[in-house]
Design a protein around this motif. Structure first.
Motif, PDB file in Angstrom:
ATOM      1  N   VAL A  49       0.811  -1.113   0.026  1.00 23.69           N
ATOM      2  CA  VAL A  49      -0.137  -0.103   0.221  1.00 23.69           C
ATOM      3  C   VAL A  49       0.934   1.181  -0.031  1.00 23.69           C
ATOM      4  O   VAL A  49       1.584   1.498   0.759  1.00 23.69           O
ATOM      5  N   GLU A  50       0.646   2.179  -1.160  1.00 20.66           N
ATOM      6  CA  GLU A  50       1.480   3.258  -1.249  1.00 20.66           C
ATOM      7  C   GLU A  50       1.017   4.430  -0.420  1.00 20.66           C
ATOM      8  O   GLU A  50      -0.179   4.230  -0.086  1.00 20.66           O
ATOM      9  N   PRO A  51       1.844   5.246   0.199  1.00 21.54           N
ATOM     10  CA  PRO A  51       1.334   6.480   0.753  1.00 21.54           C
ATOM     11  C   PRO A  51       0.351   7.212  -0.153  1.00 21.54           C
ATOM     12  O   PRO A  51       0.794   7.500  -1.352  1.00 21.54           O
ATOM     13  N   GLY A  52      -0.900   7.646   0.142  1.00 22.55           N
ATOM     14  CA  GLY A  52      -1.727   8.434  -0.438  1.00 22.55           C
ATOM     15  C   GLY A  52      -2.596   7.510  -1.247  1.00 22.55           C
ATOM     16  O   GLY A  52      -3.216   8.216  -2.229  1.00 22.55           O
ATOM     17  N   GLU A  53      -2.627   6.304  -1.495  1.00 23.46           N
ATOM     18  CA  GLU A  53      -3.399   5.657  -2.558  1.00 23.46           C
ATOM     19  C   GLU A  53      -4.345   4.720  -1.654  1.00 23.46           C
ATOM     20  O   GLU A  53      -4.277   4.526  -0.531  1.00 23.46           O
ATOM     21  N   ILE A  54      -5.605   4.641  -2.416  1.00 23.47           N
ATOM     22  CA  ILE A  54      -6.652   3.641  -1.833  1.00 23.47           C
ATOM     23  C   ILE A  54      -6.515   2.279  -2.505  1.00 23.47           C
ATOM     24  O   ILE A  54      -6.595   2.219  -3.853  1.00 23.47           O
ATOM     25  N   HIS A  55      -6.023   1.316  -1.704  1.00 23.73           N
ATOM     26  CA  HIS A  55      -5.820   0.130  -2.086  1.00 23.73           C
ATOM     27  C   HIS A  55      -6.871  -0.825  -1.749  1.00 23.73           C
ATOM     28  O   HIS A  55      -7.065  -1.200  -0.685  1.00 23.73           O
ATOM     29  N   ALA A  56      -7.519  -1.908  -2.637  1.00 23.91           N
ATOM     30  CA  ALA A  56      -8.388  -2.901  -2.342  1.00 23.91           C
ATOM     31  C   ALA A  56      -7.997  -4.292  -2.263  1.00 23.91           C
ATOM     32  O   ALA A  56      -7.250  -4.521  -3.078  1.00 23.91           O
ATOM     33  N   LEU A  57      -8.478  -4.911  -1.309  1.00 22.45           N
ATOM     34  CA  LEU A  57      -8.020  -6.111  -1.030  1.00 22.45           C
ATOM     35  C   LEU A  57      -9.535  -7.156  -1.356  1.00 22.45           C
ATOM     36  O   LEU A  57     -10.248  -6.769  -0.661  1.00 22.45           O
ATOM     37  N   VAL A  58      -9.496  -7.779  -2.442  1.00 24.46           N
ATOM     38  CA  VAL A  58     -10.681  -8.642  -2.558  1.00 24.46           C
ATOM     39  C   VAL A  58     -10.465 -10.193  -2.719  1.00 24.46           C
ATOM     40  O   VAL A  58      -9.431 -10.470  -3.133  1.00 24.46           O
ATOM     41  N   GLY A  59     -11.470 -11.107  -2.760  1.00 20.21           N
ATOM     42  CA  GLY A  59     -11.249 -12.265  -3.054  1.00 20.21           C
ATOM     43  C   GLY A  59     -12.662 -12.883  -2.305  1.00 20.21           C
ATOM     44  O   GLY A  59     -13.165 -12.291  -1.426  1.00 20.21           O
ATOM     45  N   GLN A  60     -12.928 -14.139  -2.833  1.00 17.91           N
ATOM     46  CA  GLN A  60     -14.121 -14.923  -2.232  1.00 17.91           C
ATOM     47  C   GLN A  60     -14.089 -15.133  -0.774  1.00 17.91           C
ATOM     48  O   GLN A  60     -12.767 -14.986  -0.193  1.00 17.91           O
ATOM     49  N   ASN A  61     -15.054 -15.466  -0.038  1.00 21.24           N
ATOM     50  CA  ASN A  61     -14.975 -15.889   1.386  1.00 21.24           C
ATOM     51  C   ASN A  61     -14.090 -17.113   1.454  1.00 21.24           C
ATOM     52  O   ASN A  61     -14.430 -17.948   0.775  1.00 21.24           O
ATOM     53  N   GLY A  62     -13.237 -17.136   2.320  1.00 22.00           N
ATOM     54  CA  GLY A  62     -12.375 -18.358   2.458  1.00 22.00           C
ATOM     55  C   GLY A  62     -10.929 -18.180   1.676  1.00 22.00           C
ATOM     56  O   GLY A  62     -10.024 -19.083   1.715  1.00 22.00           O
ATOM     57  N   SER A  63     -10.983 -16.949   0.975  1.00 22.29           N
ATOM     58  CA  SER A  63      -9.793 -16.718   0.060  1.00 22.29           C
ATOM     59  C   SER A  63      -8.427 -16.307   0.963  1.00 22.29           C
ATOM     60  O   SER A  63      -7.330 -16.473   0.357  1.00 22.29           O
ATOM     61  N   GLY A  64      -8.732 -15.966   2.429  1.00 23.83           N
ATOM     62  CA  GLY A  64      -7.451 -15.671   2.977  1.00 23.83           C
ATOM     63  C   GLY A  64      -7.377 -14.140   3.523  1.00 23.83           C
ATOM     64  O   GLY A  64      -6.436 -13.762   4.225  1.00 23.83           O
ATOM     65  N   LYS A  65      -8.208 -13.406   3.062  1.00 19.04           N
ATOM     66  CA  LYS A  65      -8.331 -11.927   3.291  1.00 19.04           C
ATOM     67  C   LYS A  65      -8.784 -11.831   4.994  1.00 19.04           C
ATOM     68  O   LYS A  65      -7.655 -10.962   5.401  1.00 19.04           O
ATOM     69  N   SER A  66      -9.349 -12.305   5.311  1.00 20.27           N
ATOM     70  CA  SER A  66      -9.587 -12.023   7.171  1.00 20.27           C
ATOM     71  C   SER A  66      -8.349 -12.708   7.709  1.00 20.27           C
ATOM     72  O   SER A  66      -7.905 -11.946   8.697  1.00 20.27           O
TER      73      SER A  66
END
Length: 524
Positions: A49-66
């Protein structure tokens, strides 16, 4: 492909570097790996995540995001990999002191607020500055610090108001204020973990603008979201996880279409157009399955419904239209309502004081808040799925083979994973919890099913499974009512859509139930 000209995103104007960034990444994750027993849930994941950017983290449930977010916040310990914040390496598990020192803050889905505390107490809790001698809290100072934080967000919130009295949009601003307080503008990173799921759609533009303003100051923002339209309109870059591995790292959102992003998440093409089984004209029943007249509550006014078996009807609206009251009124959970209700050949005068009578008449309600109102978190999946039939059959049938047979049927029908009947519901992902709740009532063969925000906080794959199941239930001759603000869902499966418009009368759409038509009718 989308144009690279994407106005309104978080990145600062070219040539104006974020303050205090010093060329260091806000957050840098390399080779992050996490195992639970023999299962590897994260495998060498990279994220920057760069300074000043909005970065999204996506994936299906169970993909490892949590799991990634829990490692970043110190809940879990990584088995391998490195985390840097502002160029500094953090040990794992990450300690709360390190989070504060490096200005890494989190705003979770439930916002983490306390309804019984005031706004200033919610903002300042854990940050109080007691006097050196008396050790008493200087409330004048606490108010001043809270006011300064809200001023930075260009927000005006009554500091002495009880949090529970505030509308959803203002509650979200309080959660953001708590996250940004005490940090120098332009430093660190704020993680928004499904923070918009519980917000009414009309409050989202203001929420997004606050995030963009924070990003323009130089602070990095990481958003975890299931809403692809949100990602496409808000984020600068996106990282996609699939089965605990990288499917895309830091891809420019401006170079993606929503269909391409869906393919990265699912690993396959997303079907377009209407979702679910084709409408079966033979399933349409001449008899009225659900008839309501003069439904009214605290904000809902004079709603009439006539629904046949075989139909899928949508109910939506914006603001204080009474949409959330429909669940409580039809489910017999509200005593502040009036009107008449007919389910099959059973008639009820509202309020209904015997919820069991509604179930016996053939009406089932899938509540919006699945873990609060629909499931027992610490109870096994098989017990949750079969609870309505246990109640009907009696306790002598507990533990018999039929319960596991029904769970296997639910797994086959709804694609519940993992297929572990004795695991507690809390151990399943959000999408699979929703499938368990859906199967709990659909396997009970209701004649009328009312589903409230059925795809809330689920990934794109689970969303497809759930909408297909609802359409299939109608094709079996049941009447299905979907109460939702998700216009894409309604457009995908509904035969008719009723738009609640306070003070203007309710509008029914039948010939055109496209997302555009529903949105226009909602906000016209």
């Amino acid at each position: 492909m989308r144009s690279t000209d994407a106005p309104g995103r978080g990145t600062a104007e070219p040539g104006t570097p974020p303050s205090d960034s010093h060329g260091r990444e806000a957050v840098e994750i390399r080779g992050l790996t996490k195992r639970f027993g023999r299962a590897t849930v994260l495998s060498e994941v990279d994220l920057t995540v760069e300074p000043g950017e909005i970065h999204a983290l996506v994936g299906q449930n169970g993909s490892g995001k949590s799991t990634l977010i829990k490692i970043l916040s110190g809940v879990h310990t990584a088995d391998a990999g490195q985390i840097r914040v502002g160029g500094q390496v953090l040990s794992s598990p990450v300690q709360p002191a390190a989070l504060r020192e490096h200005s890494l803050a989190f705003v979770h889905q439930d916002l983490g607020l306390v309804d019984d505390l005031t706004v200033v107490e919610n903002v300042r809790v854990g940050q109080y500055r007691p006097g050196r001698v008396s050790r008493r809290i200087d409330w004048a100072q606490e108010r001043r610090l809270a006011e300064e934080t809200f001023a930075r967000l260009n927000a005006s919130i009554p500091l002495d108001a009880r949090l529970g009295s505030l509308p959803a949009g203002q509650r979200a601003v309080v959660a953001i204020a708590r996250a940004v307080q005490g940090r120098r503008p332009g430093t660190g990173c704020i993680v928004f973990d499904e923070s918009t799921q519980s917000l009414p759609r009309e409050t989202l533009p203001e929420f997004y603008e606050i995030l963009r303003a924070i990003a323009r100051s130089g602070t990095g923002i990481l958003i975890v979201s299931h809403r692809l339209d949100e990602v496409m309109s808000l984020a600068d870059r996106v990282t996609v996880l699939r089965d605990g591995k990288m499917a895309a790292e830091g891809a420019a959102v401006a170079d993606l279409t929503e269909a391409e992003l869906s393919r990265l998440i699912l690993g396959r093409e997303l079907a377009s157009g209407r979702i679910g089984a084709e409408i079966d004209p033979d399933s349409y029943q001449p008899e009225i399955a659900l008839e309501a007249s003069g439904l009214a509550g605290a904000t809902l006014s004079e709603l009439d419904l006539r629904i046949h078996g075989g139909e899928v009807i949508g109910i939506t609206g914006a603001g204080d239209c009474g949409l959330e009251e429909v669940e409580a009124i039809l489910g017999g959970m509200s005593q502040n309502c009036g009107g008449r209700l007919k389910v099959g050949d059973r008639e009820f005068t509202l309020p209904v004081r015997d919820r069991g009578a509604l179930h016996e008449a053939g009406l089932a309600v899938i509540p919006q808040h699945r873990m609060q109102d629909g499931l027992a978190a610490d109870v096994s999946a098989v017990a949750n799925v079969t609870l309505p039939r246990v109640t009907r059959r009696g306790r002598l049938f507990l533990g018999r083979g039929w319960q596991h047979e029904e769970f296997e049927k639910a797994v086959a029908t709804f694609g519940i994973t993992p297929a572990l009947p004795n695991s507690p519901v809390a151990s399943f992902s959000g999408g699979n919890q929703q499938k368990i709740l859906l199967s709990k009532w659909l396997l009970n063969s209701p004649q009328v099913l009312v589903a409230c925000e059925p795809t809330q906080a689920v990934d794109v794959g689970a969303r497809l499974d759930i909408l297909r199941a609802l359409r299939a239930a109608a094709n079996e001759g049941r009447a299905v009512v979907i109460c939702s603000i998700e216009v894409q869902d309604l457009a995908a499966v509904c035969d008719r859509v009723i738009v609640l418009r306070p003070g203007q009368g309710h509008l029914e759409l039948a010939d055109d139930v496209s997302a555009e038509a529903i949105t226009k009718a909602t906000y016209a």
